[in-house]
Design a protein around this motif. Structure first.
Motif, mmCIF file in Angstrom:
data_model
loop_
_atom_site.group_PDB
_atom_site.id
_atom_site.type_symbol
_atom_site.label_atom_id
_atom_site.label_comp_id
_atom_site.label_asym_id
_atom_site.label_seq_id
_atom_site.Cartn_x
_atom_site.Cartn_y
_atom_site.Cartn_z
ATOM 1 N N ALA A 186 33.630 11.895 -14.157
ATOM 2 C CA ALA A 186 33.724 11.817 -15.616
ATOM 3 C C ALA A 186 32.983 10.594 -16.151
ATOM 4 O O ALA A 186 32.332 10.654 -17.202
ATOM 5 N N ALA A 187 33.076 9.473 -15.436
ATOM 6 C CA ALA A 187 32.380 8.264 -15.875
ATOM 7 C C ALA A 187 30.869 8.475 -15.857
ATOM 8 O O ALA A 187 30.158 8.099 -16.801
ATOM 9 N N ARG A 188 30.387 9.096 -14.789
ATOM 10 C CA ARG A 188 28.943 9.329 -14.674
ATOM 11 C C ARG A 188 28.470 10.320 -15.743
ATOM 12 O O ARG A 188 27.415 10.112 -16.369
ATOM 13 N N ALA A 189 29.245 11.356 -15.970
ATOM 14 C CA ALA A 189 28.876 12.344 -16.994
ATOM 15 C C ALA A 189 28.887 11.707 -18.384
ATOM 16 O O ALA A 189 28.033 12.009 -19.230
ATOM 17 N N SER A 190 29.834 10.800 -18.624
ATOM 18 C CA SER A 190 29.904 10.110 -19.917
ATOM 19 C C SER A 190 28.659 9.270 -20.136
ATOM 20 O O SER A 190 28.059 9.273 -21.225
ATOM 21 N N CYS A 238 25.665 11.213 -20.994
ATOM 22 C CA CYS A 238 25.679 11.693 -22.377
ATOM 23 C C CYS A 238 25.434 10.572 -23.383
ATOM 24 O O CYS A 238 25.439 10.819 -24.600
ATOM 25 N N GLY A 239 25.255 9.352 -22.887
ATOM 26 C CA GLY A 239 25.008 8.229 -23.784
ATOM 27 C C GLY A 239 26.258 7.538 -24.285
ATOM 28 O O GLY A 239 26.174 6.703 -25.202
ATOM 29 N N MET A 240 27.417 7.858 -23.703
ATOM 30 C CA MET A 240 28.666 7.211 -24.102
ATOM 31 C C MET A 240 28.868 5.923 -23.305
ATOM 32 O O MET A 240 28.495 5.847 -22.141
ATOM 33 N N ARG A 241 29.457 4.919 -23.953
ATOM 34 C CA ARG A 241 29.801 3.677 -23.263
ATOM 35 C C ARG A 241 31.136 3.858 -22.556
ATOM 36 O O ARG A 241 32.099 4.342 -23.160
ATOM 37 N N VAL A 242 31.190 3.447 -21.303
ATOM 38 C CA VAL A 242 32.390 3.646 -20.491
ATOM 39 C C VAL A 242 33.299 2.415 -20.592
ATOM 40 O O VAL A 242 32.892 1.298 -20.277
ATOM 41 N N LEU A 243 34.523 2.652 -21.054
ATOM 42 C CA LEU A 243 35.526 1.596 -21.221
ATOM 43 C C LEU A 243 36.631 1.775 -20.191
ATOM 44 O O LEU A 243 37.162 2.876 -20.031
ATOM 45 N N MET A 244 36.975 0.691 -19.510
ATOM 46 C CA MET A 244 38.075 0.714 -18.546
ATOM 47 C C MET A 244 39.032 -0.443 -18.820
ATOM 48 O O MET A 244 38.700 -1.390 -19.534
ATOM 49 N N GLY A 245 40.207 -0.377 -18.202
ATOM 50 C CA GLY A 245 41.225 -1.390 -18.426
ATOM 51 C C GLY A 245 41.028 -2.616 -17.550
ATOM 52 O O GLY A 245 40.828 -2.496 -16.335
ATOM 53 N N ALA A 246 41.108 -3.789 -18.161
ATOM 54 C CA ALA A 246 41.034 -5.029 -17.395
ATOM 55 C C ALA A 246 42.198 -5.169 -16.407
ATOM 56 O O ALA A 246 42.007 -5.721 -15.318
ATOM 57 N N PRO A 247 43.416 -4.683 -16.739
ATOM 58 C CA PRO A 247 44.485 -4.742 -15.732
ATOM 59 C C PRO A 247 44.125 -4.002 -14.447
ATOM 60 O O PRO A 247 44.577 -4.376 -13.364
ATOM 61 N N ASN A 248 43.309 -2.969 -14.568
ATOM 62 C CA ASN A 248 42.826 -2.220 -13.412
ATOM 63 C C ASN A 248 42.040 -3.150 -12.473
ATOM 64 O O ASN A 248 42.168 -3.076 -11.247
ATOM 65 N N ILE A 249 41.245 -4.057 -13.056
ATOM 66 C CA ILE A 249 40.490 -5.035 -12.265
ATOM 67 C C ILE A 249 41.434 -6.065 -11.640
ATOM 68 O O ILE A 249 41.349 -6.367 -10.438
ATOM 69 N N GLN A 293 35.182 0.195 -8.801
ATOM 70 C CA GLN A 293 34.296 1.227 -8.275
ATOM 71 C C GLN A 293 33.224 1.599 -9.304
ATOM 72 O O GLN A 293 32.049 1.772 -8.950
ATOM 73 N N LEU A 294 33.641 1.729 -10.562
ATOM 74 C CA LEU A 294 32.655 2.041 -11.603
ATOM 75 C C LEU A 294 31.666 0.893 -11.754
ATOM 76 O O LEU A 294 30.464 1.124 -11.935
ATOM 77 N N ALA A 295 32.158 -0.343 -11.664
ATOM 78 C CA ALA A 295 31.260 -1.496 -11.741
ATOM 79 C C ALA A 295 30.246 -1.467 -10.601
ATOM 80 O O ALA A 295 29.054 -1.752 -10.799
ATOM 81 N N SER A 296 30.695 -1.108 -9.418
ATOM 82 C CA SER A 296 29.794 -1.088 -8.256
ATOM 83 C C SER A 296 28.735 -0.002 -8.389
ATOM 84 O O SER A 296 27.658 -0.098 -7.786
ATOM 85 N N HIS A 297 29.026 1.036 -9.188
ATOM 86 C CA HIS A 297 28.050 2.106 -9.432
ATOM 87 C C HIS A 297 27.248 1.850 -10.716
ATOM 88 O O HIS A 297 26.454 2.706 -11.129
ATOM 89 N N GLY A 298 27.473 0.711 -11.351
ATOM 90 C CA GLY A 298 26.760 0.408 -12.589
ATOM 91 C C GLY A 298 27.198 1.253 -13.760
ATOM 92 O O GLY A 298 26.422 1.514 -14.688
ATOM 93 N N LEU A 299 28.476 1.693 -13.740
ATOM 94 C CA LEU A 299 28.967 2.622 -14.760
ATOM 95 C C LEU A 299 30.036 2.007 -15.658
ATOM 96 O O LEU A 299 30.758 2.723 -16.347
#
Length: 378
Positions: free
Chosen positions: A256-260, A263-274, A288-294
């Motif tokens: 889903a992150a890659r597909a977003s 599509c030109g969408m900015r991917v937002l994730m939670g800092a608590p996750n980090i 994981q998304l950071a490591s993929h540049g997403l």
């Protein structure tokens, strides 16, 4: 006001030097120290742009500190604001849920109380951070659209997210996980949970798609950015993209992150996750998304102090190649640009003097001072 002996976190590099604020703006900065008397010694700490928070439900915790306990609005707002600036957050979109029945989001009076508190404190100039509004629209309910229509002209409204937390959807594709979460949250026995699940499925079937299309259309007509929420599949992302979503909040899978992003969408994730090293609900980890540049934006979500903490943790994490300026952009420039706030988010002459002075001398990030439009607020 001059801050001397700091490490300036610029867009593409970290430079030792000094910075001058004047009239609420960044007047100048230099890669050399200032000789002006009265300059504040920054102690070689990092000077970053003020953090920009797009999605926090922290305000609600102060309005309802315990179940069935309503706290006075002015006190709740002041305490929330204080925690924001103490966490380095100088721009905050206070997220308020619309259409969440059990949490009171179906009653206009509940929502209006919080929105009025934001507006009143802004108007009186007593907020230290810049507070704006994020409406989190729970799509599967009959009250959601009329409530949104009643609130959509609020001047502070800067972001709308479209959520569907019904059984089998997005974050709760696993019915077992859905039942575990809501039974725990609302203290339901098995019979009550069965009834709740049936009700939510019926509401979703009737209202989710019509509400998604109607609210997205109203936002598009008014130029209000729209965010998706908890997309799990490429099909979810396609649905979100079709209604004009610009931000993908908390995609639950790498797919889903890659597909977003595609599509030109900015991917937002939670800092608590980090900070915690992964998702509390078993979804894809932000690192994981950071490591993929997403990864484009971080949000403190339910824990304000996580935002700056996550920046330095990402830089120290060998699983990705983020520099400090790149990691800082996740909580400053990128979220500001995502909602059209081009007057902040970077250290540049003429921009708002929203700044955070922080050090990591003891192995953890510690905020020493915060300025909002050049005014010392922490």
């Amino acid at each position: 006001m001059i801050v001397n002996n700091v490490r300036l976190v610029l867009e593409n590099e970290v430079v030792s030097g000094s910075l001058e604020m004047r009239g609420g703006r960044i007047a100048s900065f230099s890669d050399s120290g200032s000789q002006q008397p009265g300059a504040l010694d920054g102690g070689n700490a990092f000077l970053l742009p003020g953090l920009v928070e797009l999605h926090t439900d922290n305000l609600d915790k102060f309005f309802t500190p315990r179940p069935k306990v309503d706290w006075p609005a002015h006190s709740a707002m002041s305490s929330h604001d204080a925690l924001m600036v103490a966490s380095g957050i100088t721009t905050v979109l206070d997220a308020i849920g619309v259409g969440d029945v059990r949490d009171g989001g179906h009653r206009l009076e509940n929502l209006s109380k919080m929105i009025t508190a934001i507006q009143d404190s802004n108007r009186k100039g007593i907020n230290r951070a810049d507070h704006q509004l994020h409406l989190r629209c729970e799509l599967p309910h009959h009250t959601t659209l009329p409530l949104f229509e009643a609130l959509m002209s609020t001047p502070e409204l800067s972001l709308v997210s479209l959520m569907d937390h019904s059984p089998g959807q997005r974050q709760y594709a696993s019915l077992e996980m859905y039942r575990t979460y809501y039974q725990g949250k609302y203290q339901l026995n098995d019979e009550q949970m069965d009834q709740f699940e049936r009700e939510q499925l019926a509401l979703a079937a009737e209202f989710s798609t019509p509400n998604r299309n109607a609210i997205a259309g109203l936002c598009q007509a008014r130029g209000i950015p729209v965010a998706s929420h908890d997309d799990a599949t490429a099909a979810h992302v396609a649905e979100s993209h079709a209604v004009g979503s610009a931000i993908a909040e908390f995609p639950t899978t790498l797919e889903a992150a890659r597909a977003s992003r595609d599509c030109g969408m900015r991917v937002l994730m939670g800092a608590p996750n980090i900070v915690r090293g992964g998702s509390h609900s078993g979804n894809v980890a932000a690192w994981q998304l950071a490591s993929h540049g997403l990864l484009d934006i971080l949000s403190s979500d339910y824990y304000p102090a996580s935002l700056l903490d996550a920046v330095f943790r990402l830089v120290a994490d060998e699983r990705n190649a983020l520099t400090l300026p790149q990691a800082a952009a996740l909580v400053t420039r990128n979220p500001a640009q995502a909602i059209g706030l081009h007057d902040r988010g970077t250290i540049a002459e003429g921009l708002r003097a929203d700044l955070v002075l922080a050090h990591t001398d003891h192995g953890h990030v510690h905020i020493r001072h915060v300025w909002s439009q050049g005014r010392l607020v922490f």
